[in-house]
Scaffold this motif. Sequence first.
Motif, mmCIF file in Angstrom:
data_model
loop_
_atom_site.group_PDB
_atom_site.id
_atom_site.type_symbol
_atom_site.label_atom_id
_atom_site.label_comp_id
_atom_site.label_asym_id
_atom_site.label_seq_id
_atom_site.Cartn_x
_atom_site.Cartn_y
_atom_site.Cartn_z
ATOM 1 N N GLN A 5 7.147 4.310 -7.439
ATOM 2 C CA GLN A 5 6.872 4.558 -6.040
ATOM 3 C C GLN A 5 7.688 3.590 -5.209
ATOM 4 N N THR A 6 8.130 4.070 -4.075
ATOM 5 C CA THR A 6 8.872 3.249 -3.144
ATOM 6 C C THR A 6 7.940 2.860 -2.011
ATOM 7 N N GLY A 10 5.408 -0.672 4.525
ATOM 8 C CA GLY A 10 4.012 -0.731 4.123
ATOM 9 C C GLY A 10 3.420 0.600 3.694
ATOM 10 N N ILE A 11 4.216 1.662 3.625
ATOM 11 C CA ILE A 11 3.725 2.980 3.235
ATOM 12 C C ILE A 11 4.273 3.329 1.860
ATOM 13 N N GLN A 12 3.376 3.725 0.953
ATOM 14 C CA GLN A 12 3.817 4.137 -0.375
ATOM 15 C C GLN A 12 4.348 5.561 -0.321
#
Length: 82
Positions: A5-6, A10-12
């Motif tokens: 996951q990137t 602050g958002i996956q």
Amino acid sequence: MTSQQTIMHGIQIPPVLNVDLHVLPDFTGRVVLYIENGRVTCDRRLFEDEHICALDTFIEMAREMELRIEEVTGGTDSNSNT
């Protein structure tokens, strides 16, 4: 297969699934993919007159059209020994 996951701002963001479709380059339309364990195992082009819905949606549509759905037992393909 490892989970990648990137995280951006602050958002996956989940990983992207790259898919090779078996359609012609000028194809425009709908395709159904069957994905198992993150891998495409089958793809199928939908024709203009084909539609997909869940069974409960189909039953609801049939009831709204006042169609009767009955379970049929017996017939030429049934096993008379069961």
